[in-house]
Design a protein around this motif. Structure first.
Motif, short mmCIF file in Angstrom:
data_model
loop_
_atom_site.label_atom_id
_atom_site.label_comp_id
_atom_site.label_asym_id
_atom_site.label_seq_id
_atom_site.Cartn_x
_atom_site.Cartn_y
_atom_site.Cartn_z
N CYS A 118 0.84 -1.20 0.00
CA CYS A 118 0.00 0.00 0.00
C CYS A 118 0.88 1.25 0.00
O CYS A 118 0.61 2.21 -0.72
CB CYS A 118 -0.93 0.02 1.21
N LEU A 119 1.93 1.24 0.82
CA LEU A 119 2.82 2.40 0.89
C LEU A 119 3.47 2.68 -0.47
O LEU A 119 3.57 3.84 -0.88
CB LEU A 119 3.90 2.18 1.94
N ILE A 120 3.88 1.61 -1.13
CA ILE A 120 4.55 1.80 -2.44
C ILE A 120 3.57 2.39 -3.44
O ILE A 120 3.88 3.34 -4.14
CB ILE A 120 5.10 0.46 -2.96
N VAL A 121 2.37 1.82 -3.49
CA VAL A 121 1.39 2.30 -4.47
C VAL A 121 1.06 3.77 -4.19
O VAL A 121 0.97 4.59 -5.10
CB VAL A 121 0.11 1.44 -4.44
N ILE A 122 0.94 4.12 -2.93
CA ILE A 122 0.55 5.49 -2.59
C ILE A 122 1.71 6.46 -2.83
O ILE A 122 1.52 7.55 -3.37
CB ILE A 122 0.08 5.57 -1.11
N PHE A 123 2.89 6.09 -2.43
CA PHE A 123 3.98 7.07 -2.45
C PHE A 123 4.88 7.00 -3.67
O PHE A 123 5.79 7.81 -3.80
CB PHE A 123 4.81 6.96 -1.16
N SER A 124 4.63 6.04 -4.56
CA SER A 124 5.45 6.01 -5.78
C SER A 124 5.12 7.25 -6.59
O SER A 124 3.97 7.55 -6.83
CB SER A 124 5.12 4.77 -6.61
#
Lengths: 412, 486
Positions: free
Chosen positions: B468-474
């Motif tokens: 989730c963090l990757i998808v949001i902060f990419s």
């Protein structure tokens, strides 16, 4: 002792599979979660469209006319406004055209309240989204004057319509499904668009980023309370330290237009041909952007807004930077599109009316050029039957709206 | 094609599926094609360069093994090594050489106009060249040659390690080819876990800290000495998370095909001395430097002064390997000097007869870690600054201004606290201690079985959070991995 999982059922022990399954479930369920609704008007920075749309959101929706276009309209109108009102005009908050309102009133009677939907760098695709967002937000002008110039269709610095900051912001406010095929043409752009639409966390990534930022601010405010002795750095200092940080942000303190004196302005002509030479390098998106002009025409017809298309005045010093014969062909295209769709078309690019002293640079009119442009425009509008009729009706509606509003106001 | 790009997100699963669907004999050629596509997606013409370099090494290195006399063996080795180094020199160091020549000419008042050449540094060439030299030297030392050209080509161009390592050893890598013929869930689980972890390190930590480092190292005059300490620490963690994130993605990607590539990091900021640091930082490079530069120079099997000379030369050249610039050379030399000083320090301790109990105490260990970290951070200033002049200004501020500011903290204004947007600036005061604590915690947990093999729900929870963090902060504008430039 742990019993080893039989090989056939090893997949049940795979964290990757479980994670993927839960992630899919989350993506399917979270869009329906009422507690997780975000304010689409929010954005990480305040660009031109942010100021415009938030002003539209606040205003009552009684504008009976609107003007739209790129920086050519912005500079002309803001200079005229500052001189006419005799005061500094802030472009982030002043989205009116009071001088034009006066001219329209004198010519067509009634009352006019023009909303200025113009923003620097507005491509035709951005203009389409701006108009669509305006119409969807409860504002319904009777007449829309859309001023265009070649750059609005061919800017080389814009590789794809979705690249502009205006587009990035407005796609949050309005659906873009109908233009997705035209906008996202490269395979990776299409995949990205698909992900944005279908993966919840992709589509709301910006909202979650802003939420995380706000939470961090709150935590920091508690842990490290800001002291009075620590004023924030000035905008100039911030620009030195982080020159590329939020470059499209529009700061109110940088958006003030002062009243001007003719002699001073005329001595400040600036040659920006270098910049436009770059912008006119590859007119690749010309045909695509013209389709957005056609979409604007269709949208206006559908919503019963009378569109007036205006070719904005620019100097030959600029038009000669375009490929040979391009400007003439562009003028003809505008004319033929307008004729085909019964849209009133005014070509204001007349060197007899406006000359170099009326310009800041080869494309942007100064306050005095803006005044001349508006006068010529209103004359042109009164000479065109369709425009005259539409503006007269708009003036009457404006008058009626005002009277109703006046009656509705309680008297002391 | 960056590891943190949408292209790679599509490329990796496609190659993964094709690889495991393909018959075993086609897997190496398939990975080879994929690796060349990966490389040529940047600049197609440089695919030819890498192919030429690989072919040259594949054909010439066996001549070392075939040579009848030690003299001709040495000659062939010199030829292969020189060929690789000349290629690297032409692409990476020509500008640096011209600058040096210009400066020398200027010194002797000779007018010199450098030729105008526009050569673009091929991605990963430093890593390719080091792998080729390692192959040649190992063959010279009696190890077997690689018989299969596709295997050798894949060793050189294997896409997960192609651009920034880890620097592989052919004796470790080539035997793995074709061994793992069936897909195991462990490959997927461990591989994906490493990729997610690497992406989070890059996107969530390194990219955020990059903003601070960019601002600080680019505008020294705007920041106080204390600010610059914070910014230097920020860069120390940025480069660690950036490079170790890259390495995790590389290792995870390789694991998806059943291949193991060497680790590069082992909690470097918990090193108790500079020698220990180099056993924990960019391990594949430091071991390469040891095996193929330090030892051939004579290593420690000579007198003390010669040993120090070897150490200094090895580290200085290691510094220059990072980039054709004087500040990299000075950074390497600085590391060499620190290693020499550490050896001298140990000698003095021995002469003074300091009790081993003191040296083994927790306090001594903690102080050693703290001091080593500060010394490494000073080195990062030399590494990160655009040139030596800026590095000198920063170091001056760090050592001359910061102590004064520390004693007058009330009147000192930390510029980072005046910047509210981006929030990473004031947040440094919380994030940096958090990163230190994270480093210490991982160090403490490292050999705990619970940490090494957590229960399934914990694993799933962690992976889900990372995803989730990757998808949001990419972000589209995520900076390149730092080591891509080398």
């Amino acid at each position: 002792m742990q019993t080893p999982t039989p090989t056939a059922f090893r997949w049940l022990q795979s964290p990757v599979l479980w994670t993927a399954a839960i992630f899919i479930l989350l993506n399917a369920s979270l869009p329906h979660c009422a507690a997780l609704q975000f304010d689409s008007y929010k954005f990480p920075y305040r660009g031109w469209s942010w100021w415009l749309m938030n002003d539209l959101k606040r205003s009552s929706g009684n504008s009976n006319t609107a003007i739209m276009g790129s920086s050519l309209i912005v500079t002309a109108n803001s200079g005229v406004e500052a001189n006419y009102l005799g005061q500094t005009v802030n472009l982030t908050s002043h989205h009116k055209a009071t001088y034009l309102d006066r001219l329209l009133k004198e010519k067509f009677g009634g009352r006019f309240n023009t909303f200025n939907l113009a923003a620097p760098g507005l491509m035709a695709s951005d203009a389409y989204l701006s108009l669509k967002t305006m119409l969807e937000s409860g504002h319904h002008p009777d007449v829309l004057i859309y001023g265009v110039a070649p750059r609005d269709f061919v800017d080389s610095s814009v590789k794809c319509p979705a690249d502009t900051d205006v587009f990035k912001y407005l796609r949050r406010l309005t659906k873009i499904d109908e233009i997705a095929d035209a906008t996202f043409r490269a395979p990776l752009e299409r995949i990205d668009w698909w992900l944005q639409r279908n993966i919840y966390f992709c589509g709301t990534a910006l909202d979650y980023q802003m939420l995380a930022g706000e939470l961090c601010q709150q935590v920091l405010a508690k842990v490290l309370p800001p002291r009075a002795t620590q004023p924030p750095l000035s905008l100039a200092e911030m620009e030195t330290i982080l020159p590329k940080f939020k470059p499209a942000a529009t700061h109110p303190e940088r958006s003030r237009i002062e009243p001007t004196v003719a002699e001073t302005v005329r001595n400040q002509f600036f040659d920006n041909r270098g910049e436009y030479l770059e912008r006119y390098q590859w007119p690749n998106n010309y045909e695509l952007e013209l389709t957005f002009l056609e979409r604007i025409i269709l949208l206006c017809k559908e919503k019963q807004v009378q569109l007036v298309l205006v070719n904005m005045p620019i100097l030959p010093a600029n038009t000669t930077l375009l490929p040979k014969g391009f400007y003439r062909s562009y003028q003809n295209r505008l004319k033929s599109i307008a004729k085909r769709d019964n849209v009133p078309f005014m070509d204001s690019c007349d060197p007899l009316v406006l000359e170099q002293k009326d310009f800041h640079d080869p494309v942007h009119l100064n306050a005095f050029g803006g005044q001349k442009f508006y006068s010529a425009l209103v004359d042109g509008l009164s000479n065109d039957v369709v425009s005259r009729k539409a503006l007269a009706a708009a003036g009457q509606r404006g008058q009626a709206t005002r009277e109703i509003a006046g009656k509705a106001q309680p008297t002391n | 094609m960056l590891f943190n790009s949408l292209q790679y997100l599509l490329f990796l699963p496609t190659v993964f599926i094709l690889f495991w669907l393909a018959p075993v004999r086609l897997r190496v050629p398939l990975l080879l094609v994929a690796s060349y596509i990966f490389y040529m997606s940047w600049r197609p013409e440089y695919g030819l360069l890498i192919f030429g370099l690989t072919l040259g090494n594949f054909l010439l290195t066996p001549m070392i093994a075939k040579a009848s006399s030690p003299k001709s063996r040495r000659l062939w080795l010199s030829l292969v090594v020189a060929g690789n180094l000349i290629t690297l020199g032409v692409f990476k160091y020509y500008l640096f050489a011209f600058d040096l020549a210009k400066a020398t000419a200027h010194l002797f008042k000779i007018s010199w106009s450098e030729p105008t050449l526009s050569i673009i540094l091929p991605l990963g060439i430093s890593f390719f060249v080091f792998e080729f030299i390692h192959y040649a030297v190992d063959v010279y030392r009696g190890k077997p040659t690689v018989k299969s050209l596709p295997d050798f080509m894949l060793f050189a161009s294997f896409f997960p390690t192609q651009i920034a390592g880890p620097i592989k050893r052919y004796m470790d890598f080539i035997p793995q080819l074709g061994v793992n013929s069936t897909l195991k869930w462990d490959y997927i689980d461990e591989g994906v876990q490493l990729i997610l972890l690497g992406l989070v390190k890059k996107v969530l930590i390194a990219d955020q800290l990059a903003t601070v480092a960019q601002a600080g190292f680019g505008n020294v005059h705007n920041f106080s000495g204390l600010d610059l300490w914070l910014i230097t620490y920020a860069f120390a963690f940025q480069i660690f998370y950036d490079f170790s994130g890259y390495t995790d993605i590389a290792r995870g990607s390789a694991l998806l095909f059943g291949y193991k590539v060497p680790i590069n990091f082992n909690l470097p900021y918990l090193a108790a001395n500079v020698s220990d640091f180099w056993h924990r930082w960019h391990i594949s490079l430091s071991t390469w430097l040891r095996d193929y530069l330090y030892i051939p120079l004579g290593g420690s099997r000579c007198g003390r002064l010669f040993n120090y000379k070897n150490l200094f030369l090895t580290m200085a050249l290691g510094g220059l390997w990072h980039g054709a610039s004087l500040h990299f050379l000075v950074w390497g030399a600085y590391q060499g000097i620190l290693l020499i000083l550490h050896k001298e320090y140990l000698r003095v301790l021995e002469l003074l007869g300091i009790s081993k109990r003191v040296l083994a105490s927790r306090l001594y260990h903690a102080v050693s870690i703290f001091i080593t970290f500060q010394l490494v951070c000073v080195g990062w200033v030399l590494f990160r600054a655009d040139d030596l002049r800026i590095a000198t200004r920063i170091i001056q501020k760090l050592f001359l201004r910061a102590p004064v500011e520390l004693f007058h903290l009330g009147s000192t204004k930390l510029t980072v606290l005046h910047i509210s947007d981006p929030i990473i600036f004031p947040a440094l005061l919380l994030i940096l201690p958090a990163l230190v604590i994270a480093h210490l915690t991982v160090g403490w947990l490292n050999n705990k079985s619970y940490y090494l093999c957590p229960p399934l729900p914990v694993k799933i929870g962690c992976m889900l959070a990372l995803l989730c963090l990757i998808v949001i902060f990419s972000s589209d504008s995520s900076p390149k991995f730092i080591y891509f430039q080398f």
